[in-house]
Design a protein around this motif. Structure first.
Motif, PDB file in Angstrom:
ATOM      1  N   VAL A  22       0.829  -1.200   0.000  1.00  0.00           N
ATOM      2  CA  VAL A  22       0.000   0.000   0.000  1.00  0.00           C
ATOM      3  C   VAL A  22       0.865   1.252   0.000  1.00  0.00           C
ATOM      4  O   VAL A  22       0.593   2.214  -0.731  1.00  0.00           O
ATOM      5  CB  VAL A  22      -0.971  -0.008   1.205  1.00  0.00           C
ATOM      6  N   THR A  23       1.926   1.265   0.776  1.00  0.00           N
ATOM      7  CA  THR A  23       2.835   2.407   0.810  1.00  0.00           C
ATOM      8  C   THR A  23       3.488   2.620  -0.559  1.00  0.00           C
ATOM      9  O   THR A  23       3.577   3.747  -1.052  1.00  0.00           O
ATOM     10  CB  THR A  23       3.917   2.201   1.883  1.00  0.00           C
ATOM     11  N   PHE A  24       3.936   1.518  -1.160  1.00  0.00           N
ATOM     12  CA  PHE A  24       4.554   1.598  -2.483  1.00  0.00           C
ATOM     13  C   PHE A  24       3.578   2.154  -3.512  1.00  0.00           C
ATOM     14  O   PHE A  24       3.921   3.046  -4.298  1.00  0.00           O
ATOM     15  CB  PHE A  24       5.051   0.206  -2.903  1.00  0.00           C
ATOM     16  N   LEU A  25       2.352   1.627  -3.528  1.00  0.00           N
ATOM     17  CA  LEU A  25       1.344   2.106  -4.478  1.00  0.00           C
ATOM     18  C   LEU A  25       0.988   3.561  -4.230  1.00  0.00           C
ATOM     19  O   LEU A  25       0.772   4.327  -5.177  1.00  0.00           O
ATOM     20  CB  LEU A  25       0.093   1.231  -4.416  1.00  0.00           C
ATOM     21  N   LEU A  26       0.948   3.965  -2.999  1.00  0.00           N
ATOM     22  CA  LEU A  26       0.653   5.363  -2.672  1.00  0.00           C
ATOM     23  C   LEU A  26       1.754   6.281  -3.186  1.00  0.00           C
ATOM     24  O   LEU A  26       1.488   7.319  -3.793  1.00  0.00           O
ATOM     25  CB  LEU A  26       0.482   5.525  -1.161  1.00  0.00           C
ATOM     26  N   ILE A  27       2.994   5.887  -2.981  1.00  0.00           N
ATOM     27  CA  ILE A  27       4.116   6.714  -3.422  1.00  0.00           C
ATOM     28  C   ILE A  27       4.178   6.764  -4.947  1.00  0.00           C
ATOM     29  O   ILE A  27       4.293   7.842  -5.544  1.00  0.00           O
ATOM     30  CB  ILE A  27       5.446   6.185  -2.841  1.00  0.00           C
ATOM     31  N   ILE A  28       4.083   5.604  -5.580  1.00  0.00           N
ATOM     32  CA  ILE A  28       4.182   5.551  -7.038  1.00  0.00           C
ATOM     33  C   ILE A  28       2.953   6.165  -7.706  1.00  0.00           C
ATOM     34  O   ILE A  28       3.048   6.860  -8.711  1.00  0.00           O
ATOM     35  CB  ILE A  28       4.360   4.096  -7.529  1.00  0.00           C
ATOM     36  N   GLY A  29       1.786   5.936  -7.150  1.00  0.00           N
ATOM     37  CA  GLY A  29       0.557   6.372  -7.789  1.00  0.00           C
ATOM     38  C   GLY A  29       0.241   7.835  -7.617  1.00  0.00           C
ATOM     39  O   GLY A  29      -0.304   8.472  -8.506  1.00  0.00           O
ATOM     40  N   LEU A  31       2.102  10.343  -4.956  1.00  0.00           N
ATOM     41  CA  LEU A  31       3.044  11.282  -4.368  1.00  0.00           C
ATOM     42  C   LEU A  31       4.304  11.532  -5.181  1.00  0.00           C
ATOM     43  O   LEU A  31       4.908  12.592  -5.067  1.00  0.00           O
ATOM     44  CB  LEU A  31       3.445  10.800  -2.968  1.00  0.00           C
ATOM     45  N   ASP A  32       4.714  10.585  -5.962  1.00  0.00           N
ATOM     46  CA  ASP A  32       5.981  10.698  -6.676  1.00  0.00           C
ATOM     47  C   ASP A  32       5.905  11.743  -7.794  1.00  0.00           C
ATOM     48  O   ASP A  32       4.844  12.053  -8.311  1.00  0.00           O
ATOM     49  CB  ASP A  32       6.339   9.332  -7.278  1.00  0.00           C
ATOM     50  N   GLU A  33       7.047  12.284  -8.145  1.00  0.00           N
ATOM     51  CA  GLU A  33       7.132  13.261  -9.226  1.00  0.00           C
ATOM     52  C   GLU A  33       6.717  12.646 -10.561  1.00  0.00           C
ATOM     53  O   GLU A  33       6.161  13.315 -11.429  1.00  0.00           O
ATOM     54  CB  GLU A  33       8.570  13.772  -9.322  1.00  0.00           C
ATOM     55  N   ASN A  34       6.967  11.365 -10.737  1.00  0.00           N
ATOM     56  CA  ASN A  34       6.603  10.646 -11.965  1.00  0.00           C
ATOM     57  C   ASN A  34       5.403   9.732 -11.723  1.00  0.00           C
ATOM     58  O   ASN A  34       5.346   8.617 -12.233  1.00  0.00           O
ATOM     59  CB  ASN A  34       7.789   9.818 -12.467  1.00  0.00           C
ATOM     60  N   SER A  35       4.431  10.196 -10.986  1.00  0.00           N
ATOM     61  CA  SER A  35       3.284   9.372 -10.633  1.00  0.00           C
ATOM     62  C   SER A  35       2.404   9.111 -11.842  1.00  0.00           C
ATOM     63  O   SER A  35       2.540   9.730 -12.897  1.00  0.00           O
ATOM     64  CB  SER A  35       2.470  10.044  -9.538  1.00  0.00           C
ATOM     65  N   TRP A  36       1.460   8.204 -11.662  1.00  0.00           N
ATOM     66  CA  TRP A  36       0.538   7.885 -12.737  1.00  0.00           C
ATOM     67  C   TRP A  36      -0.303   9.100 -13.102  1.00  0.00           C
ATOM     68  O   TRP A  36      -0.637   9.297 -14.266  1.00  0.00           O
ATOM     69  CB  TRP A  36      -0.361   6.722 -12.337  1.00  0.00           C
ATOM     70  N   ILE A  37      -0.651   9.888 -12.137  1.00  0.00           N
ATOM     71  CA  ILE A  37      -1.437  11.090 -12.392  1.00  0.00           C
ATOM     72  C   ILE A  37      -0.641  12.070 -13.248  1.00  0.00           C
ATOM     73  O   ILE A  37      -1.166  12.633 -14.216  1.00  0.00           O
ATOM     74  CB  ILE A  37      -1.883  11.741 -11.064  1.00  0.00           C
ATOM     75  N   GLN A  38       0.630  12.268 -12.922  1.00  0.00           N
ATOM     76  CA  GLN A  38       1.481  13.158 -13.712  1.00  0.00           C
ATOM     77  C   GLN A  38       1.675  12.617 -15.130  1.00  0.00           C
ATOM     78  O   GLN A  38       1.679  13.372 -16.090  1.00  0.00           O
ATOM     79  CB  GLN A  38       2.845  13.357 -13.038  1.00  0.00           C
TER      80      GLN A  38
END
Length: 103
Positions: A22-29, A31-38
Motif C-alpha cells: 500500500v505504501t509503495f502504491l501510494l508513493i508511485i501512484g 506522491l511521486d514526481e513521476n506518478s501515474w497522475i502526472q
C-alpha cells in the motif's frame, strides 16, 4: 498512548507485506514526481500539442501553396491583394459590406 503505538506496531509487523504494498502504491501512484497522475497529465498535454502541430502544419501547407501561386500568377496576386488588403485598381470602386467585415 503507549497502547496505540503498540497496537500499530503489532499490526504493521503482522501485515508488513500489505503495508509495504500500500505504501509503495501510494508513493508511485500519487506522491511521486513521476506518478501515474502526472503521466496522464503529460499524455494529455502531448496529445493537445500534437493536434496543434497538425493544425499549424496544414496551415503552413495552405500558406505555402498560396505563396507559390501568388509568386507565379499575377491574377492570383491581384486576387489576394483585393481580398485581404482591400486594394483596388485606379478605375475601380470597392464596396465593403458590414457582414464581410465580421469574417
Amino acid at each position: 498512548m503507549k497502547e496505540k503505538i503498540e497496537f500499530i506496531w503489532r499490526y504493521v509487523s503482522e501485515h508488513k507485506y500489505k503495508v509495504t504494498t500500500v505504501t509503495f502504491l501510494l508513493i508511485i501512484g500519487i506522491l511521486d514526481e513521476n506518478s501515474w497522475i502526472q503521466r496522464w497529465k503529460h499524455n494529455m498535454e502531448i496529445s493537445r500539442l500534437k493536434s496543434e502541430i497538425k493544425h499549424y502544419r496544414s496551415q503552413f501547407e495552405h500558406d505555402s501553396e498560396l505563396l507559390k501561386e501568388i509568386s507565379t500568377n499575377q491574377e492570383a496576386l491581384e486576387k489576394v491583394a483585393r481580398e485581404k488588403y482591400k486594394m483596388k485598381k485606379d478605375n475601380e470602386d470597392i464596396f465593403i459590406f458590414e457582414e464581410d467585415l465580421d469574417k
